[in-house]
Design an enzyme around this catalytic site. Structure first.
Site, short mmCIF file in Angstrom:
data_model
loop_
_atom_site.label_atom_id
_atom_site.label_comp_id
_atom_site.label_asym_id
_atom_site.label_seq_id
_atom_site.Cartn_x
_atom_site.Cartn_y
_atom_site.Cartn_z
N ARG A 90 -0.62 11.61 -7.83
CA ARG A 90 -1.17 12.10 -6.57
C ARG A 90 -0.12 12.14 -5.48
O ARG A 90 -0.11 13.02 -4.64
CB ARG A 90 -2.34 11.23 -6.15
CG ARG A 90 -2.99 11.67 -4.87
CD ARG A 90 -3.97 10.64 -4.36
NE ARG A 90 -5.18 10.56 -5.15
CZ ARG A 90 -5.87 9.45 -5.34
NH1 ARG A 90 -5.46 8.32 -4.84
NH2 ARG A 90 -6.97 9.46 -6.04
N TYR A 91 0.78 11.15 -5.48
CA TYR A 91 1.87 11.11 -4.50
C TYR A 91 3.16 11.47 -5.23
O TYR A 91 3.36 11.05 -6.36
CB TYR A 91 1.97 9.70 -3.90
CG TYR A 91 0.67 9.23 -3.29
CD1 TYR A 91 0.18 9.82 -2.14
CD2 TYR A 91 -0.08 8.22 -3.89
CE1 TYR A 91 -1.02 9.42 -1.58
CE2 TYR A 91 -1.29 7.81 -3.34
CZ TYR A 91 -1.76 8.40 -2.19
OH TYR A 91 -2.95 8.01 -1.64
N ARG A 94 5.40 8.55 -7.03
CA ARG A 94 4.84 7.48 -7.85
C ARG A 94 3.64 7.94 -8.65
O ARG A 94 2.85 8.76 -8.18
CB ARG A 94 4.50 6.26 -7.00
CG ARG A 94 3.66 6.54 -5.77
CD ARG A 94 4.09 5.58 -4.64
NE ARG A 94 3.12 5.50 -3.56
CZ ARG A 94 3.11 6.31 -2.51
NH1 ARG A 94 3.99 7.31 -2.42
NH2 ARG A 94 2.22 6.16 -1.55
N CYS A 103 -9.79 -5.41 -19.80
CA CYS A 103 -9.46 -6.38 -18.74
C CYS A 103 -9.81 -7.79 -19.22
O CYS A 103 -10.60 -7.96 -20.15
CB CYS A 103 -10.25 -6.09 -17.48
SG CYS A 103 -9.95 -4.47 -16.79
N CYS A 107 -15.06 -6.91 -13.45
CA CYS A 107 -15.54 -7.16 -12.09
C CYS A 107 -16.72 -6.25 -11.80
O CYS A 107 -16.66 -5.05 -12.09
CB CYS A 107 -14.43 -6.88 -11.09
SG CYS A 107 -12.87 -7.67 -11.55
N CYS A 110 -15.83 -3.13 -9.80
CA CYS A 110 -14.70 -2.32 -10.27
C CYS A 110 -14.85 -0.85 -9.93
O CYS A 110 -15.89 -0.24 -10.19
CB CYS A 110 -14.53 -2.45 -11.77
SG CYS A 110 -13.14 -1.48 -12.39
N ARG A 112 -13.14 1.45 -11.37
CA ARG A 112 -12.99 2.22 -12.61
C ARG A 112 -14.05 1.79 -13.63
O ARG A 112 -13.84 1.82 -14.82
CB ARG A 112 -11.59 2.06 -13.18
CG ARG A 112 -10.52 2.55 -12.24
CD ARG A 112 -9.39 3.29 -12.94
NE ARG A 112 -8.47 3.79 -11.92
CZ ARG A 112 -7.44 3.10 -11.45
NH1 ARG A 112 -7.17 1.90 -11.93
NH2 ARG A 112 -6.67 3.61 -10.53
N ASP A 269 -14.92 1.28 -2.27
CA ASP A 269 -15.04 2.74 -2.35
C ASP A 269 -16.43 3.18 -2.80
O ASP A 269 -17.35 2.38 -2.89
CB ASP A 269 -13.93 3.31 -3.24
CG ASP A 269 -13.99 2.66 -4.60
OD1 ASP A 269 -15.08 2.61 -5.17
OD2 ASP A 269 -12.94 2.19 -5.07
N ASP A 306 -9.73 4.53 0.24
CA ASP A 306 -9.34 5.58 -0.70
C ASP A 306 -10.43 6.64 -0.66
O ASP A 306 -11.58 6.37 -1.00
CB ASP A 306 -9.19 4.99 -2.12
CG ASP A 306 -7.94 5.50 -2.79
OD1 ASP A 306 -7.70 6.72 -2.72
OD2 ASP A 306 -7.21 4.69 -3.39
N LYS A 313 -5.26 7.53 0.04
CA LYS A 313 -5.55 6.39 0.90
C LYS A 313 -5.29 6.73 2.37
O LYS A 313 -4.30 7.38 2.67
CB LYS A 313 -4.66 5.21 0.53
CG LYS A 313 -4.94 4.63 -0.85
CD LYS A 313 -4.02 3.45 -1.12
CE LYS A 313 -4.19 2.95 -2.54
NZ LYS A 313 -3.77 3.96 -3.56
C1 LIG Z 1 -2.98 3.72 -4.52
C2 LIG Z 1 -2.34 4.71 -5.37
C3 LIG Z 1 -0.96 4.69 -5.57
C4 LIG Z 1 -0.06 3.67 -4.95
O1 LIG Z 1 0.01 3.85 -3.59
P1 LIG Z 1 0.82 2.84 -2.66
O2 LIG Z 1 0.35 3.15 -1.29
O3 LIG Z 1 2.27 3.11 -2.90
O4 LIG Z 1 0.45 1.46 -3.14
C5 LIG Z 1 -0.39 5.69 -6.35
N1 LIG Z 1 -1.14 6.65 -6.92
C6 LIG Z 1 -2.48 6.68 -6.74
C7 LIG Z 1 -3.25 7.77 -7.41
C8 LIG Z 1 -3.12 5.71 -5.98
O5 LIG Z 1 -4.46 5.75 -5.86
S1 SF4 Z 2 -11.24 -4.38 -10.82
FE1 SF4 Z 2 -11.74 -3.22 -12.70
S2 SF4 Z 2 -9.75 -2.73 -13.63
FE2 SF4 Z 2 -9.42 -4.42 -12.15
S3 SF4 Z 2 -9.62 -6.30 -13.38
FE3 SF4 Z 2 -11.63 -5.88 -12.47
S4 SF4 Z 2 -12.70 -4.72 -14.08
FE4 SF4 Z 2 -10.52 -4.63 -14.58
#
Ligand SMILES: *Cc1c(COP(=O)(O)O)cnc(C)c1O
Ligand code: SF4
Length: 350
Positions: A90-91, A94, A103, A107, A110, A112, A269, A306, A313
């Site tokens: 996305r960025y 990175r 995991c 959680c 979570c 995801r 989120d 996010d 973010k």
């Molecule tokens: C949060 C995130 C990152 C990391 O972002 P930082 O601000 O550098 O911590 C990179 N890619 C995605 C898709 C993210 O959601």
């Molecule tokens: S937040 Fe989601 S991905 Fe992170 S440790 Fe918990 S269950 Fe696993």
């Protein structure tokens, strides 16, 4: 020190194990999303307290099945930015790389949830590695998931070697809850798997000061002795950590005892079924105001949201600039007081 595998085996491994706990949570929610917690993490629960902040993170709750308006299966739009499987870009500089969806703890909050609910598939990261090699603008690879430290040491070492060999990469980030929920897993062999050309940053996920046990502090000391950068992300959760005293203690202990810099405080989120855990944005900003007034700058994370749909973010911290009129600036100080600053004519020259 207990072996991490026996800690996992003796803990909560599936919905069926809930029956032997003093409180077993909601069976329908237990069937809908995975249940897991190591025995040592489960031991932190105060069963006398119906609102225990550790239990609230692991026990299934009937309200998880209620989907509120605006909630989404892919709450931060990962899928829109996934050019190849197991990678999100996305960025520009990175990428997120997902070695596993397993995991140590599942959680309830979570983001995801729907992904970690899948059976952990045999990882095939080749298309993702080829993509990273082909995109020279990428500097950082963020191992996330799931939890990358649930992978075996040998596989992590092999992945690290592949990333090391991609010359434009500079930083390997590991985003993991393992040091907090399964600290015995942080062995010298695990850490050695990350030694190589790349700078390494480990980003923990701690939400409550009671999670920071002596064993967790030891695991963090091992990470720092290895020379890795150590930071932490926290999710703001109603009933877990949504008061200034809890967050203040959490962030101070992270820095003063664990040597982990608070990086982000994430606003909860739009994941489906989390409305009972989500605070309001203004509530979060008021908490941040209280923290900023009472903590050293080192202990204060950025409060971020996010955005749904993959826009990324956004910082929610209150703007320090209230108004500007030429060289005259009206600013907000750390205590919320309005102050004035006048630039010299030299510094305002265009
Ligand atoms: C949060 C995130 C990152 C990391 O972002 P930082 O601000 O550098 O911590 C990179 N890619 C995605 C898709 C993210 O959601
Ligand atoms: S937040 Fe989601 S991905 Fe992170 S440790 Fe918990 S269950 Fe696993």
């Amino acid at each position: 020190m207990p072996d991490w595998r026996s800690d996992l085996r003796a803990g909560l491994r599936s919905a069926a194990d809930l029956a032997r706990l003093p409180r077993s949570g909601d069976p329908a929610a237990a069937a809908a999303f995975q249940v897991r917690a190591p025995a040592s993490y489960l031991a932190l629960v105060d069963w006398q307290d119906p609102l225990d902040p550790i239990a609230a993170q692991i026990l299934p709750d009937a309200r998880e099945l209620e989907v509120a308006a605006g909630e989404l299966a892919d709450p931060i739009g990962d899928a829109a930015w996934s050019p190849v499987p197991r990678l999100t870009h996305r960025y520009p500089d990175r990428v997120l790389l997902f070695p596993t969806y397993e995991c140590a703890v599942y959680c309830r909050h979570c983001f995801r949830k729907e992904a970690v609910n899948e059976e952990p598939a045999v990882a095939d990261l080749e298309p993702a590695l080829a993509y990273i090699a082909a995109h020279e603008e990428i500097r950082e690879v963020i191992l996330t998931g799931g939890d990358p430290w649930m992978w075996p040491d040998a596989r992590l070492a092999a992945l690290r070697a592949r990333l090391d060999a991609i010359p434009h990469l500079r930083l390997l980030r590991v985003h993991t809850r393992v040091p907090v929920v399964l600290p015995e897993r942080v062995t010298d062999a695990l850490l050695a798997a990350h030694d190589g050309r790349l700078m390494v940053a480990v980003v923990l996920h701690a939400n409550h000061p009671r999670e920071l046990t002596p064993a967790v502090a030891e695991a963090c000391a091992r990470i720092r002795r290895r020379g890795f950068i150590l930071a932490n992300q926290t999710v703001l959760l109603r009933g877990v950590n949504d008061d200034a005293e809890t967050l203040k203690l959490l962030f101070q202990e992270l820095v003063y005892r664990l040597g982990a810099r608070p990086y982000y405080l994430h606003h909860c989120d739009m994941t489906r079924g989390l409305s009972h855990l989500r605070t309001g944005l203004e509530e979060g900003r008021l908490l941040m105001d209280a923290l900023r007034a009472g903590l050293s700058g080192f202990c204060v994370p950025h409060y971020v949201l996010d955005l749904p749909g993959g826009a990324g973010k956004v910082p929610l911290d209150r703007d320090a600039v209230l108004a500007q009129d030429g060289a005259d600036w009206t600013l907000r100080d750390r205590h919320g007081r309005t102050v004035h600053y006048r630039e010299s004519s030299a510094s305002t020259r265009r």
